[in-house]
Scaffold this active site. Structure first.
Site, PDB file in Angstrom:
ATOM      1  N   ALA B  19       0.820  -6.720  -9.228  1.00 22.00           N
ATOM      2  CA  ALA B  19       0.538  -8.156  -9.249  1.00 22.00           C
ATOM      3  C   ALA B  19      -0.859  -8.451  -9.797  1.00 22.00           C
ATOM      4  CB  ALA B  19       0.695  -8.738  -7.844  1.00 22.00           C
ATOM      5  N   LYS B 193     -15.408  -9.482   2.582  1.00 17.03           N
ATOM      6  CA  LYS B 193     -13.951  -9.622   2.409  1.00 17.03           C
ATOM      7  C   LYS B 193     -13.206  -8.832   3.484  1.00 17.03           C
ATOM      8  CE  LYS B 193     -10.613 -10.109  -1.342  1.00 17.03           C
ATOM      9  NZ  LYS B 193      -9.498  -9.185  -1.332  1.00 17.03           N
ATOM     10  N   ASN B 201      -4.727  -8.383   7.587  1.00 21.13           N
ATOM     11  CA  ASN B 201      -3.768  -7.453   6.989  1.00 21.13           C
ATOM     12  C   ASN B 201      -3.210  -6.513   8.056  1.00 21.13           C
ATOM     13  OD1 ASN B 201      -5.191  -8.638   4.829  1.00 21.13           O
ATOM     14  ND2 ASN B 201      -4.724  -6.928   3.495  1.00 21.13           N
ATOM     15  N   GLU B 276      -2.836   0.643   1.649  1.00 20.39           N
ATOM     16  CA  GLU B 276      -4.187   1.130   1.324  1.00 20.39           C
ATOM     17  C   GLU B 276      -4.993   1.298   2.611  1.00 20.39           C
ATOM     18  OE1 GLU B 276      -5.060  -0.547  -3.067  1.00 20.39           O
ATOM     19  OE2 GLU B 276      -4.875  -2.093  -1.552  1.00 20.39           O
TER      20      GLU B 276
END
Lengths: 315, 315
Positions: B19, B193, B201, B276
């Site tokens: 993406a 971030k 997440n 990840e």
């Protein structure tokens, strides 16, 4: 003068005929106790074929099981074994009264914290006993119970030291070949058991359905297990229940001898049954917080399990 | 004398056409940049029908996309956008060299910590830039990319303040209508971030596949989110990156305006793609631990995600 080891027979009801209720009820029945099971969906099949119990060194069938569709049919008993999921405690408000006479004892064999308090609040604390079941068990069909390991019970009074009746109940279990000991501090034992259940039952689900040996084989999860155990021990101590910090490593070592064991909550999760989240994680967390014990890992495990269970707080 | 705002054109390669790589590569192409995509499974379809980009205020098709089956066909470029999953970094050791000339810049658009270090170790730190992509994006088919929100990039040099080339790369993105700013401290921005990615997440996956609004609507998960954010902020500070403690609440408030947003890792998880884990949770945890910052919640989230992912450490 009565020289028999059992001076009189207790009339016993079992409310909640899942794995725990069925197993201990069956053991007591097989040992000669006067046991009456409340059953619902399984009633006809158990009446037809009986109950099978299998396990290390035991293998028996009860051809005739006293099982009933309603507590009114059972009527007053001397001892009621409470073995419903803690998430169904609300139903006990109606189920228990028809089983009670003036001196009926209510013995909860449920997991975690808050169950004795629930019974005490609704039926009076003086009736309440608690039992911790150390057992690896699975109800593999409506009529078959398989015991994989252990089986002993630690019994205690709610909010007081042991009484003659506590020993009488323990004797009933022992007579039925169930190893049973009496504790003078039930809540201390409950916290000690939580030192195991909080990490293993929680991480086994959150880790995607893994057993105790997978948890211990993973370096990061093993560390998380130990750290969670430490949090529970500190919380217990702050709440007034002295558990030694060495209890964590001891339980890890004991668990290593158990092989690839799936905690009961993981079996519940796999079968789509509700999880006893409030009893095992929520109530200990609330007591830890109230006592000023930091419990960051327990907090996040509790939050995640609750989200996974997809439900509002259950108690 | 050249009065054009673009003094020369950068030859750009995109390695990793998921993406992120597809979107920013397509934007640059559409803006007139000289972009060359490495593709594998999608190559023939993209050659046949092109690439579609849809999103708030944009809707375009690239009929002709320069895409290739091997990096040798692409040859040396001035700028390489690295957009593979961090779990595939190992492949870069072979993929990147054919794309390099003496002054080739390597710009990682990957998540988390450790990617610039990986590139620096293998190709020399002086080549390396990092970009943080603030974007909600999904590749809905081999040839279609949908942008749901945001899109801006924060660019910086690895281990040093901005250089003229940093601003040149930023200008290339701006020319292609991508909002792009330059930071003087890339790692500070990466930690900032992570304050968002680490809780949202992680909890979205561990909570059973829930979006940001479900996390924030649940009292216990919201508290866990804030506590995790606090851990990350303290770790960043201990590592020398000053983030204010108010950053946590600010990010919660900003997230509330995003609606029911599914973090990229949750989309990966749902699609069965590798997570990840080391870049987003493992490496920050290791740096927190090395800096003496306590991170009990991050530790358990990391351990659980790794168990869920069912794999050994990925880096």
């Amino acid at each position: 003068m009565n020289l028999s080891s059992k001076s009189k027979s207790l009339r016993i009801a079992v409310v909640g005929s899942g794995a725990i209720g069925s197993y201990y009820g069956a053991k007591l029945t097989y040992g000669g106790s006067d046991v009456h099971f409340l059953m619902r969906g399984d009633l006809n099949e158990v009446r037809r074929v009986g109950l099978y119990v299998r396990g290390k060194g035991e293998n028996f069938r009860l051809a005739k099981v006293n099982c009933y569709n309603s507590v009114k049919e059972i009527g007053p008993c001397d001892l009621v074994l409470i073995a419903v999921k803690a998430t169904s405690n609300g139903k006990l408000v109606d189920l228990v009264p028809p089983l009670m006479h003036e001196h009926t004892m209510l013995l909860t064999l449920q997991n975690g914290l808050g169950n004795e308090e629930f019974l005490a609040e609704h039926f009076g604390g003086e009736r309440v006993l608690g039992g911790l079941c150390f057992i690896c068990l699975s109800r593999i069909s409506r009529t078959e119970i398989e015991r994989y390991d252990y089986g002993h019970i630690v019994l205690g009074e709610y909010g007081r030291a042991s009484q003659p009746r506590t020993h009488e109940v323990a004797a009933e279990f022992k007579h039925a070949s169930v190893t049973c000991s009496v504790t003078e501090d039930l809540l201390l034992e409950r916290w000690r058991k939580l030192v195991w259940n909080i990490p293993f039952n929680g991480l086994s689900i959150l880790g995607g359905g893994i057993d105790t040996s997978a948890i211990l084989a993973d370096v990061a999860l093993r560390r998380a297990t130990l750290a969670l155990m430490d949090e529970v021990i500190v919380a217990a101590n702050k709440c007034g229940y002295p558990l030694p910090s060495a209890a964590a490593l001891e339980q890890i070592k004991r668990t290593e001898t158990m092989g690839a064991y799936k905690p009961s909550t993981l079996l519940d999760w796999g079968a789509g049954r509700p999880l006893e989240i409030e009893a095992i994680w929520g109530e200990p967390l609330r007591r830890a917080t109230a006592a000023g014990a930091p419990a960051p890992r327990l907090e996040i495990v509790y939050a995640l399990l609750k989200a996974l269970d997809g439900s509002l707080p259950q108690s």
